[in-house]
Design an enzyme around this catalytic site. Sequence first.
Site, PDB file in Angstrom:
ATOM      1  N   SER A  64     -13.600 -10.496   0.546  1.00 60.47           N
ATOM      2  CA  SER A  64     -14.202  -9.706  -0.530  1.00 60.47           C
ATOM      3  C   SER A  64     -15.445  -8.958  -0.042  1.00 60.47           C
ATOM      4  O   SER A  64     -16.113  -9.374   0.902  1.00 60.47           O
ATOM      5  CB  SER A  64     -14.606 -10.611  -1.695  1.00 60.47           C
ATOM      6  OG  SER A  64     -13.504 -11.318  -2.196  1.00 60.47           O
TER       7      SER A  64
HETATM    8  N1  SAH Z   1     -12.819 -15.870  -1.253  1.00 59.79           N
HETATM    9  C1  SAH Z   1     -12.153 -15.098  -0.220  1.00 59.79           C
HETATM   10  C2  SAH Z   1     -11.429 -13.905  -0.816  1.00 59.79           C
HETATM   11  C3  SAH Z   1     -10.019 -13.894  -0.342  1.00 59.79           C
HETATM   12  S1  SAH Z   1      -8.914 -12.792  -1.172  1.00 59.79           S
HETATM   13  C4  SAH Z   1     -13.102 -14.705   0.888  1.00 59.79           C
HETATM   14  O1  SAH Z   1     -14.309 -14.918   0.749  1.00 59.79           O
HETATM   15  O2  SAH Z   1     -12.644 -14.239   1.926  1.00 59.79           O
HETATM   16  C5  SAH Z   1      -8.069 -13.878  -2.290  1.00 59.79           C
HETATM   17  C6  SAH Z   1      -7.321 -15.041  -1.670  1.00 59.79           C
HETATM   18  O3  SAH Z   1      -6.675 -15.729  -2.742  1.00 59.79           O
HETATM   19  C7  SAH Z   1      -6.210 -14.649  -0.691  1.00 59.79           C
HETATM   20  O4  SAH Z   1      -6.432 -15.289   0.527  1.00 59.79           O
HETATM   21  C8  SAH Z   1      -4.938 -15.156  -1.362  1.00 59.79           C
HETATM   22  O5  SAH Z   1      -3.955 -15.640  -0.469  1.00 59.79           O
HETATM   23  C9  SAH Z   1      -5.477 -16.270  -2.240  1.00 59.79           C
HETATM   24  N2  SAH Z   1      -4.614 -16.642  -3.370  1.00 59.79           N
HETATM   25  C10 SAH Z   1      -3.874 -15.833  -4.183  1.00 59.79           C
HETATM   26  N3  SAH Z   1      -3.215 -16.563  -5.103  1.00 59.79           N
HETATM   27  C11 SAH Z   1      -3.541 -17.872  -4.884  1.00 59.79           C
HETATM   28  C12 SAH Z   1      -3.176 -19.100  -5.490  1.00 59.79           C
HETATM   29  N4  SAH Z   1      -2.308 -19.181  -6.514  1.00 59.79           N
HETATM   30  N5  SAH Z   1      -3.709 -20.248  -4.995  1.00 59.79           N
HETATM   31  C13 SAH Z   1      -4.554 -20.226  -3.949  1.00 59.79           C
HETATM   32  N6  SAH Z   1      -4.941 -19.095  -3.329  1.00 59.79           N
HETATM   33  C14 SAH Z   1      -4.443 -17.922  -3.779  1.00 59.79           C
END
Ligand code: SAH
Length: 217
Positions: A64
């Site tokens: 993000s």
């Molecule tokens: N907090 C992260 C942002 C990653 S983007 C950072 O600081 O880098 C969002 C993430 O949510 C992705 O890696 C995606 O695979 C994950 N995601 C999406 N749906 C999900 C679910 N049902 N359970 C767990 N993770 C999920």
Amino acid sequence: MQDSFRHKGMRKRLVETISQKGITDKAVLGAINSIPRHFFLEKAFEEQAYEDKAFPIDELQTISQPYTVAYQTQLLGIQKRNKVLEIGTGSGYQSAVLALLGARVYTVERHELLHQKAQHMFELLGLLGIRAYHADGYKGLGEFAPFDKILVTAAAPEVPKALLQQLKIGGILVIPVGGRKGQQMLRITCVGENDFKQEVFDQFRFVPMLPGKNYRP
Ligand code: SAH
């Protein structure tokens, strides 16, 4: 990996940028100022790690934008020792911010590869306050519930019931809700048993929250 004076200088400017955009919480800005974001990105993006932008990580996901990380963290109002559940570990950067604020972090990721890489990074940085799980965030993490705070870092089509049920009374859920084109940031406070208060904040754009787990090839 190295955290040089140059990286620290770029980080300081990033903190100035996000504070100009409206982030006022000193502890949140302090955490962004301390964490080497370039560790959480592919080497190819090292030079851009301190731009206020999202970048691609593995599995077509993203780390993000720092402003978004700060915005969600500020809405959560993290107190030391808070038990916090994060849905969407991704790179692990957001978990590191929460840990630095003194939270006891439980983070779940549906992609096995991302989960394993983030876990490795937490060990490398000595972030002992973070427990990472390869799990489907739609279910929350019942065995460790209830939580003081829950943070969703992927776009949810609606608020998952399981997450509401895993909040303590007085607990807070921050979650972007909406379709692929944009989501509204919601802050939901559990004010009593099965009684919730909802506040609506700005629009954001996250990768979608998807059901089920994904295994590495
Ligand atoms: N907090 C992260 C942002 C990653 S983007 C950072 O600081 O880098 C969002 C993430 O949510 C992705 O890696 C995606 O695979 C994950 N995601 C999406 N749906 C999900 C679910 N049902 N359970 C767990 N993770 C999920």
